[in-house]
Design an enzyme around this catalytic site. Structure first.
Site, PDB file in Angstrom:
ATOM      1  N   TRP A 102      18.745  24.361  14.348  1.00  0.00           N
ATOM      2  CA  TRP A 102      20.081  23.865  14.630  1.00  0.00           C
ATOM      3  C   TRP A 102      20.062  22.325  14.598  1.00  0.00           C
ATOM      4  O   TRP A 102      19.163  21.699  15.174  1.00  0.00           O
ATOM      5  CB  TRP A 102      20.544  24.359  16.009  1.00  0.00           C
ATOM      6  N   ASP A 115      40.129  23.181  16.693  1.00  0.00           N
ATOM      7  CA  ASP A 115      38.875  23.931  16.776  1.00  0.00           C
ATOM      8  C   ASP A 115      38.931  24.883  17.960  1.00  0.00           C
ATOM      9  O   ASP A 115      39.991  25.389  18.334  1.00  0.00           O
ATOM     10  CB  ASP A 115      37.708  22.917  16.844  1.00  0.00           C
ATOM     11  N   ASP A 116      37.812  25.137  18.572  1.00  0.00           N
ATOM     12  CA  ASP A 116      37.664  26.061  19.695  1.00  0.00           C
ATOM     13  C   ASP A 116      38.619  25.691  20.848  1.00  0.00           C
ATOM     14  O   ASP A 116      39.020  24.544  20.964  1.00  0.00           O
ATOM     15  CB  ASP A 116      36.196  25.932  20.169  1.00  0.00           C
ATOM     16  N   ARG A 131      24.748  31.635  24.023  1.00  0.00           N
ATOM     17  CA  ARG A 131      25.943  30.838  24.313  1.00  0.00           C
ATOM     18  C   ARG A 131      26.965  31.684  25.088  1.00  0.00           C
ATOM     19  O   ARG A 131      28.148  31.702  24.783  1.00  0.00           O
ATOM     20  CB  ARG A 131      26.568  30.308  23.018  1.00  0.00           C
ATOM     21  N   LYS A 157      38.627  28.175  10.008  1.00  0.00           N
ATOM     22  CA  LYS A 157      37.205  27.830  10.148  1.00  0.00           C
ATOM     23  C   LYS A 157      36.556  29.008  10.878  1.00  0.00           C
ATOM     24  O   LYS A 157      36.880  29.278  12.029  1.00  0.00           O
ATOM     25  CB  LYS A 157      37.043  26.540  10.957  1.00  0.00           C
ATOM     26  N   ASP A 160      33.546  30.719  12.503  1.00  0.00           N
ATOM     27  CA  ASP A 160      32.269  30.342  13.135  1.00  0.00           C
ATOM     28  C   ASP A 160      31.450  31.587  13.501  1.00  0.00           C
ATOM     29  O   ASP A 160      31.966  32.727  13.523  1.00  0.00           O
ATOM     30  CB  ASP A 160      32.587  29.516  14.399  1.00  0.00           C
ATOM     31  N   ASN A 197      28.167  31.912  16.262  1.00  0.00           N
ATOM     32  CA  ASN A 197      27.327  31.018  17.059  1.00  0.00           C
ATOM     33  C   ASN A 197      26.124  31.624  17.764  1.00  0.00           C
ATOM     34  O   ASN A 197      25.631  31.023  18.712  1.00  0.00           O
ATOM     35  CB  ASN A 197      28.189  30.315  18.101  1.00  0.00           C
ATOM     36  N   ASP A 236      26.002  20.625  12.724  1.00  0.00           N
ATOM     37  CA  ASP A 236      26.644  20.008  13.889  1.00  0.00           C
ATOM     38  C   ASP A 236      26.146  18.581  14.080  1.00  0.00           C
ATOM     39  O   ASP A 236      26.682  17.837  14.895  1.00  0.00           O
ATOM     40  CB  ASP A 236      26.340  20.812  15.162  1.00  0.00           C
TER      41      ASP A 236
HETATM   42  C1  DGJ Z   1      29.919  25.378  16.580  1.00  0.00           C
HETATM   43  C2  DGJ Z   1      30.449  24.641  15.393  1.00  0.00           C
HETATM   44  O1  DGJ Z   1      29.418  24.276  14.531  1.00  0.00           O
HETATM   45  C3  DGJ Z   1      31.242  23.423  15.896  1.00  0.00           C
HETATM   46  O2  DGJ Z   1      31.716  22.684  14.798  1.00  0.00           O
HETATM   47  C4  DGJ Z   1      32.378  23.883  16.767  1.00  0.00           C
HETATM   48  O3  DGJ Z   1      33.284  24.623  15.996  1.00  0.00           O
HETATM   49  C5  DGJ Z   1      31.855  24.727  17.914  1.00  0.00           C
HETATM   50  N1  DGJ Z   1      31.013  25.785  17.443  1.00  0.00           N
HETATM   51  C6  DGJ Z   1      32.998  25.301  18.716  1.00  0.00           C
HETATM   52  O4  DGJ Z   1      32.593  26.163  19.684  1.00  0.00           O
END
Ligand code: DGJ
Length: 726
Positions: free
Chosen positions: A192, A359-360, A436, A469, A471, A473, A541
């Site tokens: 990461w 975003d989030d 997370r 977008k 995601d 995670n 990121d």
């Molecule tokens: C991980 C992404 O890589 C970020 O750009 C952002 O969108 C966060 N998640 C939001 O939780």
């Protein structure tokens, strides 16, 4: 006799030479002596022969120049089956490992027939083989893309029985054999925040495996390049390069024998996986992409990225310029509301942004990363009237609106999980590990698929959203599916990816004008499976500009610049205090985005940003559709340069970056480190470079003699525009 009877000869030619004289130079020709096929691209030839015993074997894959199929090449990769199976002597890495109903675990294949097809405008060789006794038929495909020097290889396996299943314990997409030589492998490594780092290693005897077992490609995206041990030139020399069109668990094995031969086998990673191939059913693998060039690592990157740009990316956006976007994540994190987003949007518009992305944090209960995932409805505390009034105002400002989602995940603290705790991957009596603070939905389940299709369709139809977008995670853990019948239990990872693709495909066909961005905690899931469905990808990121020079250089080895999203942000990972100017210049070599809290910017910062965005709009068709020449690698020097050239060679843009005050070699080898030689221009054309006092240079001079390195000082950069002089 049976073999001969079934042998379909689509093109019957006596010699390779005879074929070459044909006007309509086909990519695939059928030969009779030896019996087999020759597949040609611009620079490569791939030869298969059919032995008297009915084996389909590879005898050549490499340069077309030295290729003489009738003579020495026939013995060249002796005995390398096109479809190596688990059976008889286990000398090769198998592509196919099956267990028949009576527990026999060996397969023995024989040729049935072959046919040359046209698949979406390209010739493809289809060869059917079947087991000599058991009801198993395997069809292999080689689709040829001559202009990119690329072959796409995949197989499908059919159980022709009426009753019993066949267990597939392993089924790879392709096996390719290279001649005896010393080989070096270039691949990517990372974690990461440090994705796409290039690594080089010698391949000694044994097997080197690149793989994913947790649905993530942080440690290595499924890309590789193999070169003969004595060749390392950037712009010349042999290179085989490849990748997989797959986003789930995958593996690529590099099996080096004592005799020097190298076998490359790649496909789905069948680790802890099994497919119950029911009677009458077929299983098809994802595509393995392999290419060959004589133009070194640059040729490999240019071929693969052009192939992705022109044939893989979703058709809707393939030829469209990617907009300059603003994303509010770094400015506001989870703490979003209408007033503050509109304040950001107003300034974004002023500086030239075209797409505003929230975003989030916008959905129900999402105040931090402990809650909300799974409930894809707006948080009424943050947006009492919903999102649409805000979207309308952003549209009225003249920008499109985009939104962040993470559909494959759920927080235990969500309405969805409270209603359906059985919808996540889990094993009874095993911990449900959180990453997370979230669990992964088991998208192999039809109810999960239907729920996501419905909730995301509602979001997109109720709001004027033009950009998603997407995601992802966390990594996969405890991949259990307690409700599934026993024979499906270990199919779960493959079924998940099938439904993930189905979900994105359904959404894209329902909402054809919505653009999609791939994200996985940064660049944790960038591959051709996603890039055939998503228009661009968030590469990392990590927005530190120097780290980005490495990440982006690596990314661009495999993936095109019009997919590489790069934002400028206030983040300063190494206390570098890089200037806004430098950050912009780094981000402008991909798809430009802004992530600062721009409400805090001074007038001077806004002015600089507006000028940079205007400059980006001037050069972006070159960046996004031009051919990239990676002139200087940050992995080799403490400066870096990227040059994008128009197809007609009438213009180019060159990004030059310093990573230090004193450049390596600038004293001992003054000529080298003080010089910049361009590539890909037309030799006899005169070019003007406005940033160098409008000096006029001949293309030949720029490429052979070069100009003085235009950047002075640590962490400084210059963008040169090279334009055909009138
Ligand atoms: C991980 C992404 O890589 C970020 O750009 C952002 O969108 C966060 N998640 C939001 O939780």
């Amino acid at each position: 006799m049976k073999i001969i009877r079934y042998f379909i000869i689509s093109l019957f030619l006596n010699s390779f030479q005879a074929q070459a004289q044909q006007e309509n130079n086909p990519a695939i020709i059928t030969t009779d002596n030896p019996r087999g096929w020759i597949i040609q691209t611009r620079s490569s030839a791939y030869q298969l022969v059919l032995t008297k015993e009915g084996q389909v074997q590879q005898v050549y894959y490499g340069t077309k120049d030295q290729f003489n199929y009738q003579k020495k090449n026939a013995q060249w990769i002796n005995g390398a089956d096109e479809i190596p199976v688990r059976g008889a002597f286990p000398t090769k890495t198998p592509l196919l490992e099956v267990v028949f109903a009576d527990h026999v675990r060996d397969a023995e294949l024989a040729f049935v027939n072959a046919e040359i097809l046209n698949i979406e405008g390209c010739q493809a060789l289809k060869i059917i083989q079947k087991d000599k006794y058991y009801p198993l038929e395997i069809t292999s495909f080689i689709r040829v893309l001559p202009e990119f020097d690329i072959l796409e290889k995949w197989v499908s396996v059919k159980n022709t029985d009426k009753k019993n299943s066949i267990q597939i314990e392993n089924l790879q997409s392709a096996s390719v054999n290279l001649p005896s030589d010393a080989y070096n492998l270039t691949h990517m490594a990372g974690e990461w925040g440090h994705e796409f780092q290039l690594r080089n290693t010698k391949l000694t005897e044994g097997v080197k495996t690149l793989q994913a077992r947790d649905f993530k490609s942080f440690t290595n995206p499924n890309w590789f390049m193999v070169r003969p041990g004595d060749e390392s030139g950037d712009t010349s020399g042999a290179a085989w390069f490849g990748t997989l069109q797959y986003s789930g668990n995958w593996r690529i094995d590099f099996d080096k024998a004592f005799n020097g031969r190298l076998q490359i086998v790649g496909g789905i990673n069948f680790w802890d996986t099994n497919w119950d191939l029911k009677a009458g059913t077929t299983f098809e693998t994802p595509k393995f992409i392999i290419g060959y060039t004589r133009s070194g690592s640059e040729g490999a990157a240019q071929n693969l990225t052009a192939y992705i740009r022109k044939t893989i990316l979703p058709k809707q956006w393939r030829n469209k310029l990617r907009p300059v976007l603003y994303n509010s994540w770094y400015a506001t994190a989870f703490n979003v509301n209408e007033e503050q987003q509109l304040a950001l949007a107003k300034i974004a518009k002023e500086i030239g942004v075209e797409l505003f992305v929230i975003d989030d944090g916008w959905f129900k209960g999402r105040n931090d990363d402990h809650a909300g995932l799974g409930d894809w409805t707006v948080d009424k505390k943050k947006f009492p009237d919903g999102l649409q009034p805000m979207i309308k105002k952003i549209n009225e400002m003249g920008m499109d609106f985009g939104i962040w989602v993470e559909p494959e995940m759920v927080n235990p603290n969500s309405d969805l999980y409270r209603a359906h705790p059985d919808w996540v991957f889990n094993f009874p009596h095993r911990t449900r590990h959180e990453g997370r603070n979230q669990l992964m939905l088991n998208l192999a389940r039809e109810d999960v698929y239907q729920y996501l299709l419905k909730s995301l369709s509602a979001l997109l139809s109720e709001n004027n959203i033009k950009f998603i977008k997407w995601d992802h995670n966390r990594t996969l853990s405890e991949p259990g599916w307690p409700d599934a019948p026993a024979d499906k239990q270990r199919e779960v990872r493959i079924r998940y990816i099938d439904n993930l693709y189905r979900l994105i495909d359904s959404l894209r066909s329902r909402f054809p004008d919505v653009q999609f961005e791939d994200c996985s905690s940064g660049g944790g899931r960038v591959d051709l499976g996603m890039l055939s469905r998503m228009d661009q990808a968030w590469a990392s990121d990590n927005t530190d500009p120097v780290d980005r020079l490495f990440i982006q250089y690596g990314y661009l080895s495999a993936f095109p610049a019009n997919t590489m999203v790069s934002w400028i942000t206030h983040e300063d990972w190494h206390a570098l205090k890089a200037t806004l100017d430098y950050k912009f210049d780094v981000a402008m070599s991909g798809v430009l985005g802004i992530g600062y809290d721009i409400t805090k910017w001074t007038d001077a910062e806004k002015k600089l940003a507006a000028a940079k965005i205007a400059k980006y709009k001037e050069i972006r068709s070159l960046v996004q559709f031009g051919t990239l020449y990676r002139l200087i690698s940050p992995f080799k020097e403490n400066r870096s340069a990227l040059q994008y050239v128009a197809d007609d060679q009438s213009s180019a843009v060159v990004f030059c970056y310093n990573m230090a005050e004193y450049l390596n070699g600038s004293i001992e080898q003054a000529q080298e480190a003080n010089t910049l030689k361009l590539r890909g221009l037309s030799s006899n054309t005169s070019y003007k470079i406005p940033q160098l006092n409008n000096e006029i240079y001949k293309g030949d001079f720029l490429m052979k003699v070069g100009i003085t390195w235009p950047v002075k000082g640590a962490y400084k950069s210059v963008i040169l525009q090279v334009q055909k002089a009138e």
